[in-house]
Enzyme design. Structure first.
Site, mmCIF file in Angstrom:
data_model
loop_
_atom_site.group_PDB
_atom_site.id
_atom_site.type_symbol
_atom_site.label_atom_id
_atom_site.label_comp_id
_atom_site.label_asym_id
_atom_site.label_seq_id
_atom_site.Cartn_x
_atom_site.Cartn_y
_atom_site.Cartn_z
ATOM 1 N N ARG A 197 -13.892 -26.978 8.968
ATOM 2 C CA ARG A 197 -15.293 -26.530 8.888
ATOM 3 C C ARG A 197 -16.281 -27.682 9.100
ATOM 4 O O ARG A 197 -17.311 -27.747 8.420
ATOM 5 C CB ARG A 197 -15.577 -25.855 7.532
ATOM 6 C CG ARG A 197 -14.972 -24.480 7.389
ATOM 7 C CD ARG A 197 -15.796 -23.440 8.137
ATOM 8 N NE ARG A 197 -15.079 -22.173 8.155
ATOM 9 C CZ ARG A 197 -15.350 -21.162 7.338
ATOM 10 N NH1 ARG A 197 -16.318 -21.236 6.467
ATOM 11 N NH2 ARG A 197 -14.655 -20.059 7.417
ATOM 12 N N ARG A 244 -22.821 -24.468 7.999
ATOM 13 C CA ARG A 244 -24.133 -24.348 7.351
ATOM 14 C C ARG A 244 -24.633 -25.609 6.661
ATOM 15 O O ARG A 244 -25.821 -25.710 6.367
ATOM 16 C CB ARG A 244 -24.087 -23.220 6.317
ATOM 17 C CG ARG A 244 -23.971 -21.863 6.958
ATOM 18 C CD ARG A 244 -24.458 -20.775 6.019
ATOM 19 N NE ARG A 244 -24.581 -19.525 6.748
ATOM 20 C CZ ARG A 244 -25.648 -19.185 7.443
ATOM 21 N NH1 ARG A 244 -26.692 -19.982 7.482
ATOM 22 N NH2 ARG A 244 -25.664 -18.039 8.094
ATOM 23 N N ARG A 281 -27.745 -21.323 14.699
ATOM 24 C CA ARG A 281 -27.296 -20.028 14.196
ATOM 25 C C ARG A 281 -28.431 -19.009 14.239
ATOM 26 O O ARG A 281 -28.211 -17.836 14.526
ATOM 27 C CB ARG A 281 -26.778 -20.229 12.771
ATOM 28 C CG ARG A 281 -26.464 -18.995 11.987
ATOM 29 C CD ARG A 281 -25.112 -18.446 12.356
ATOM 30 N NE ARG A 281 -24.672 -17.474 11.380
ATOM 31 C CZ ARG A 281 -25.033 -16.201 11.372
ATOM 32 N NH1 ARG A 281 -25.879 -15.754 12.268
ATOM 33 N NH2 ARG A 281 -24.566 -15.377 10.460
ATOM 34 N N ASP A 334 -14.071 -17.974 15.047
ATOM 35 C CA ASP A 334 -13.644 -17.516 13.730
ATOM 36 C C ASP A 334 -12.318 -16.783 13.871
ATOM 37 O O ASP A 334 -12.010 -16.245 14.942
ATOM 38 C CB ASP A 334 -14.692 -16.583 13.101
ATOM 39 C CG ASP A 334 -14.419 -16.402 11.615
ATOM 40 O OD1 ASP A 334 -14.787 -17.293 10.838
ATOM 41 O OD2 ASP A 334 -13.789 -15.403 11.239
ATOM 42 N N TYR A 394 -7.839 -9.547 5.708
ATOM 43 C CA TYR A 394 -9.218 -9.107 5.997
ATOM 44 C C TYR A 394 -9.249 -7.714 6.636
ATOM 45 O O TYR A 394 -10.120 -6.902 6.341
ATOM 46 C CB TYR A 394 -9.927 -10.126 6.902
ATOM 47 C CG TYR A 394 -10.204 -11.427 6.183
ATOM 48 C CD1 TYR A 394 -11.316 -11.552 5.360
ATOM 49 C CD2 TYR A 394 -9.337 -12.509 6.293
ATOM 50 C CE1 TYR A 394 -11.568 -12.735 4.668
ATOM 51 C CE2 TYR A 394 -9.583 -13.698 5.613
ATOM 52 C CZ TYR A 394 -10.690 -13.796 4.800
ATOM 53 O OH TYR A 394 -10.935 -14.951 4.115
HETATM 54 O O1 1CP Z 1 -15.844 -26.197 12.320
HETATM 55 C C1 1CP Z 1 -14.902 -25.389 12.182
HETATM 56 O O2 1CP Z 1 -14.043 -25.475 11.304
HETATM 57 C C2 1CP Z 1 -14.736 -24.337 13.236
HETATM 58 C C3 1CP Z 1 -15.075 -23.003 12.976
HETATM 59 C C4 1CP Z 1 -14.403 -22.058 11.988
HETATM 60 C C5 1CP Z 1 -13.053 -21.905 11.603
HETATM 61 C C6 1CP Z 1 -11.865 -22.785 11.946
HETATM 62 C C7 1CP Z 1 -15.134 -21.030 11.360
HETATM 63 C C8 1CP Z 1 -16.586 -20.832 11.496
HETATM 64 N N1 1CP Z 1 -14.251 -20.224 10.686
HETATM 65 C C9 1CP Z 1 -12.980 -20.742 10.789
HETATM 66 C C10 1CP Z 1 -11.740 -20.180 10.240
HETATM 67 C C11 1CP Z 1 -11.791 -19.135 9.194
HETATM 68 N N2 1CP Z 1 -12.639 -18.063 9.106
HETATM 69 C C12 1CP Z 1 -10.864 -19.039 8.127
HETATM 70 C C13 1CP Z 1 -9.690 -19.951 7.935
HETATM 71 C C14 1CP Z 1 -10.067 -21.262 7.346
HETATM 72 C C15 1CP Z 1 -10.635 -21.236 5.961
HETATM 73 O O3 1CP Z 1 -9.937 -20.813 5.036
HETATM 74 O O4 1CP Z 1 -11.784 -21.673 5.819
HETATM 75 C C16 1CP Z 1 -11.189 -17.910 7.367
HETATM 76 C C17 1CP Z 1 -10.505 -17.400 6.122
HETATM 77 C C18 1CP Z 1 -12.320 -17.293 7.981
HETATM 78 C C19 1CP Z 1 -12.991 -16.038 7.570
HETATM 79 C C20 1CP Z 1 -14.432 -16.262 7.330
HETATM 80 N N3 1CP Z 1 -15.353 -16.395 8.332
HETATM 81 C C21 1CP Z 1 -15.092 -16.455 6.100
HETATM 82 C C22 1CP Z 1 -14.426 -16.532 4.753
HETATM 83 C C23 1CP Z 1 -14.556 -15.324 3.931
HETATM 84 C C24 1CP Z 1 -13.775 -15.460 2.638
HETATM 85 O O5 1CP Z 1 -12.896 -14.624 2.391
HETATM 86 O O6 1CP Z 1 -14.042 -16.410 1.871
HETATM 87 C C25 1CP Z 1 -16.458 -16.649 6.383
HETATM 88 C C26 1CP Z 1 -17.583 -16.844 5.401
HETATM 89 C C27 1CP Z 1 -16.609 -16.630 7.792
HETATM 90 C C28 1CP Z 1 -17.840 -16.879 8.587
HETATM 91 C C29 1CP Z 1 -17.884 -18.243 9.207
HETATM 92 N N4 1CP Z 1 -16.928 -18.739 10.067
HETATM 93 C C30 1CP Z 1 -17.283 -20.000 10.513
HETATM 94 C C31 1CP Z 1 -18.549 -20.304 9.890
HETATM 95 C C32 1CP Z 1 -19.330 -21.576 10.129
HETATM 96 C C33 1CP Z 1 -18.909 -19.214 9.076
HETATM 97 C C34 1CP Z 1 -20.184 -19.090 8.245
HETATM 98 C C35 1CP Z 1 -21.000 -17.990 8.766
HETATM 99 C C36 1CP Z 1 -22.410 -18.275 9.205
HETATM 100 O O7 1CP Z 1 -22.789 -19.329 9.728
HETATM 101 O O8 1CP Z 1 -23.167 -17.329 9.038
#
Ligand code: 1CP
Length: 348
Positions: free
Chosen positions: A26, A30, A39, A76, A152
């Site tokens: 990540r 944000r 965003r 994602d 999910y």
């Molecule tokens: O910089 C990076 O790491 C690249 C981008 C990236 C990656 C590798 C994002 C952007 N998401 C992910 C993987 C991801 N997404 C995982 C596996 C890794 C981890 O555990 O963190 C998972 C479980 C998700 C699902 C997801 N997408 C969640 C989690 C929900 C939960 O159950 O807690 C969320 C909040 C998102 C949205 C998301 N994905 C990425 C970002 C920056 C965001 C935030 C959303 C936004 O900006 O509005």
């Protein structure tokens, strides 16, 4: 040894490097003001992931600021269910929301026949990044592991107890297997597409691997991951695959031995000394600083990072966090940590 090999790839191929290469899960997101601004320009989060101009820029933002040794594609794990035809939305503040698929009847609504077409924008993002990244920076592609993506899809979003997804797996293992098989197939297509577009390493995120009992862990975490790795290796044996079975605990070693992954990501709870003895002789390890250490920063952050580097200095190590950076992280702490890591030299 190839003297021009990127330091991340050297470490993932098991070589001793003069310092541990580093990147951060990540690293885009944000906590960066420039990310929040970008965003705001997208219609929604999926649109953001599927618009190459925006996704390329989001990927590059942390590279400019911190000069890590790798970029990870900005996307994602939930673009895959979307590509299968499931309704996926990202709600401000609540996280992802999906139209839950809870049984075999629900599976009929999914269609794996156009994964490549629907995710073509991601391939374009990868190929543009491959062309634009600084020479020393490796490009990592990724997907969620079938089990984590299934959580999910079946829960309809995040979960505390995983009762719906486990309930299906326990009640009707053959039906649930059909969902996992569909995900294995689609994930292989998606990851092959990323490799063809220029991804130099792949990470498989199994964020919820740690919630399953042993027998189910082997069936829903190990077996699908092994199938994906075998399919990728058949075509691209030189592209390292990093597995991240978060929370696997005592099953980490079985995961490493039985999936065929090239390197393993350690969550924050894995003791580095144990990983050095039990895992590092098998594969390079990646991890595992507590992301909250990067929120609190100061001497405690450097000391904690130093302990990890020292404990894993006997073998191949990629420095990373034990999970993703969190939104309250001060970017200047990431800058400071990156400077510290770049300055490290291994004693001969
Ligand atoms: O910089 C990076 O790491 C690249 C981008 C990236 C990656 C590798 C994002 C952007 N998401 C992910 C993987 C991801 N997404 C995982 C596996 C890794 C981890 O555990 O963190 C998972 C479980 C998700 C699902 C997801 N997408 C969640 C989690 C929900 C939960 O159950 O807690 C969320 C909040 C998102 C949205 C998301 N994905 C990425 C970002 C920056 C965001 C935030 C959303 C936004 O900006 O509005």
């Amino acid at each position: 040894m190839n003297r021009n090999e990127k330091i991340l790839l050297s470490a993932l191929r098991g070589r001793r490097t003069m310092r541990p290469p580093f990147w951060y899960m990540r690293q885009a997101g944000r906590y960066l003001p420039e990310y929040r601004e970008l965003r705001a320009r997208a219609d929604g989060f999926l649109d953001f992931c599927l618009t190459p101009d925006l996704a390329v820029e989001a990927t590059l933002q942390p590279i400019r600021r911190f000069a890590p040794d790798a970029a990870i594609l900005f996307s994602d794990i939930l673009v895959l269910p979307w590509a299968l035809g499931q309704e996926v939305r990202f709600e401000e503040g609540t996280g992802p929301l999906l139209e839950a698929v809870t049984d075999t009847a629900g599976l009929a609504g999914l269609d794996g026949s156009d994964v490549e077409g629907r995710l073509a924008p991601v391939a374009e993002t990868v190929s543009r990044l491959a062309a634009e990244l600084p020479e020393a920076v490796a490009l990592i592609g990724f997907a969620g592991a079938p089990w984590t993506v299934a959580t999910y899809m079946v829960e309809g979003g995040g979960s505390r107890d995983f009762a719906a997804v486990k309930g299906w797996a326990y009640r009707d293992p053959d039906g649930f297997q059909a969902l996992i098989d569909l995900l294995v197939q689609a994930t292989v297509i998606y990851l092959r597409m990323q490799v063809a577009a220029g991804a130099e390493a792949i990470q498989i995120f199994d964020t919820w691997a740690g919630v399953l009992p042993e027998a189910d862990f082997r069936r829903w975490v190990v077996a699908p991951t092994a199938a994906i790795v075998a399919a990728l290796k058949a075509e691209s044996p030189r592209v390292p695959v990093i597995g991240f079975p978060r929370g696997a605990g005592m099953l980490y070693e079985a995961y490493v031995r039985e999936t065929g992954i090239d390197a393993v990501g350690l969550d924050t709870a894995v003791p580095p000394s144990w990983a050095a003895a039990a895992l590092q002789p098998l594969v390079p390890v990646q991890g595992n600083l507590d992301p909250v250490r990067v929120v609190t920063g100061s001497d405690g952050m450097f000391a904690a990072a130093g302990r990890i580097v020292d404990a894993l200095a006997g073998g191949a190590h990629v420095f990373n966090l034990g999970h993703g950076l969190i939104p309250t992280t001060p970017p200047e702490n990431v800058t400071a940590l990156s400077g510290f890591l770049r300055g490290l030299k291994k004693s001969p």
